[in-house]
Design a protein around this motif. Sequence first.
Motif, mmCIF file in Angstrom:
data_model
loop_
_atom_site.group_PDB
_atom_site.id
_atom_site.type_symbol
_atom_site.label_atom_id
_atom_site.label_comp_id
_atom_site.label_asym_id
_atom_site.label_seq_id
_atom_site.Cartn_x
_atom_site.Cartn_y
_atom_site.Cartn_z
ATOM 1 N N UNK A 29 8.353 -1.833 1.333
ATOM 2 C CA UNK A 29 7.517 -3.028 1.340
ATOM 3 C C UNK A 29 6.987 -3.354 2.723
ATOM 4 N N UNK A 30 7.655 -2.863 3.768
ATOM 5 C CA UNK A 30 7.219 -3.182 5.119
ATOM 6 C C UNK A 30 7.713 -2.101 6.073
ATOM 7 N N UNK A 57 3.545 0.162 15.389
ATOM 8 C CA UNK A 57 2.874 -1.117 15.574
ATOM 9 C C UNK A 57 2.175 -1.463 14.273
ATOM 10 N N UNK A 58 2.619 -2.537 13.631
ATOM 11 C CA UNK A 58 2.059 -2.973 12.352
ATOM 12 C C UNK A 58 1.323 -4.280 12.583
ATOM 13 N N UNK A 59 0.066 -4.339 12.157
ATOM 14 C CA UNK A 59 -0.754 -5.517 12.405
ATOM 15 C C UNK A 59 -0.587 -6.613 11.383
ATOM 16 N N UNK A 60 0.269 -6.432 10.393
ATOM 17 C CA UNK A 60 0.443 -7.440 9.357
ATOM 18 C C UNK A 60 1.709 -8.242 9.545
ATOM 19 N N UNK A 61 1.824 -9.293 8.745
ATOM 20 C CA UNK A 61 3.016 -10.143 8.762
ATOM 21 C C UNK A 61 3.203 -10.694 7.359
ATOM 22 N N UNK A 74 -1.844 -5.570 5.973
ATOM 23 C CA UNK A 74 -0.973 -4.607 5.309
ATOM 24 C C UNK A 74 0.295 -4.382 6.133
ATOM 25 N N UNK A 75 1.424 -4.360 5.438
ATOM 26 C CA UNK A 75 2.700 -4.112 6.085
ATOM 27 C C UNK A 75 3.196 -2.695 5.891
#
Length: 280
Positions: A29-30, A57-61, A74-75
């Motif tokens: 999910x993440x 580095x993930x730009x979602x939260x 998006x995670x």
Amino acid sequence: AVLVTAQLPAFAQPGQTIDVTVSSIGNSKSLRGGTLITTPLKGADGEIYALAQGNLLVGGAGASAGGSKVQINHLSAGRVPGGGQVERAVATPFALGETIDLGLNSSDFQTASRVTDAINRVMGAGVASAVDGRVVRLRAPANPGERVGFLAKVEEIRLDAAIPMARVIINSRTGSIVMNQAVSLGACAVSHGNLSVSISSTPVISQPNALSTGGQTVVTEQANIQISQDKGSLIKLDTAPQLADVVRALNSLGATPQDLLAILQAIKASGAMNAELEVI
């Protein structure tokens, strides 16, 4: 399980670093805060061209609690900047042979001819020759250092933009329509009517009688379908030599982008539109 991809740039040498994209292909999910372990990146030939590892580095939260969920972007996908190290170089024919082929982004004979004339005017007659509408062949120096300087001078040659070929791009999935400034529209008449289909579903609960035996409560769906079509009128479109006139004429129809898809195809089939119609 994740999918790791990267793009190997031109003239990449062993030891250089490249960016890596990591996407989840399982039930994750993440990927926020995750770390990519050493992963070999293979080409179509099965050979390993780079090794990737590092922190994502993930730009979602997002957050979830009590059955509620909030998510931004998006995670399940992220990047590792500089996380790939090139292990194998791709052979290039840049320093081989007596000629270099330039591939043009715009595939038309007018652009190829203008590029050839501009190069010959600056670099000397006979240096460039057009092979077809896509490729321009250059006679380049044999020494690699001189060849780099030769191409650097070619890159600095100014080329006046030619009038593009009239083209209308239609995206049938999103309903987007894009046309360039060379599109013109001849006089024609269009009959347009709005057709709408409305489908609604209402849950219906069927319960057995109070004194019945063996009965069960059943939930069914009752569908209601309505089709309505407004009366269309025949609208005349005058000759539109410019893009602004084309847009103004099409807006006068009051059609939605989905309706314009069919209208533009019909106008093109009738020969009233001077443009190439491309559906993507």
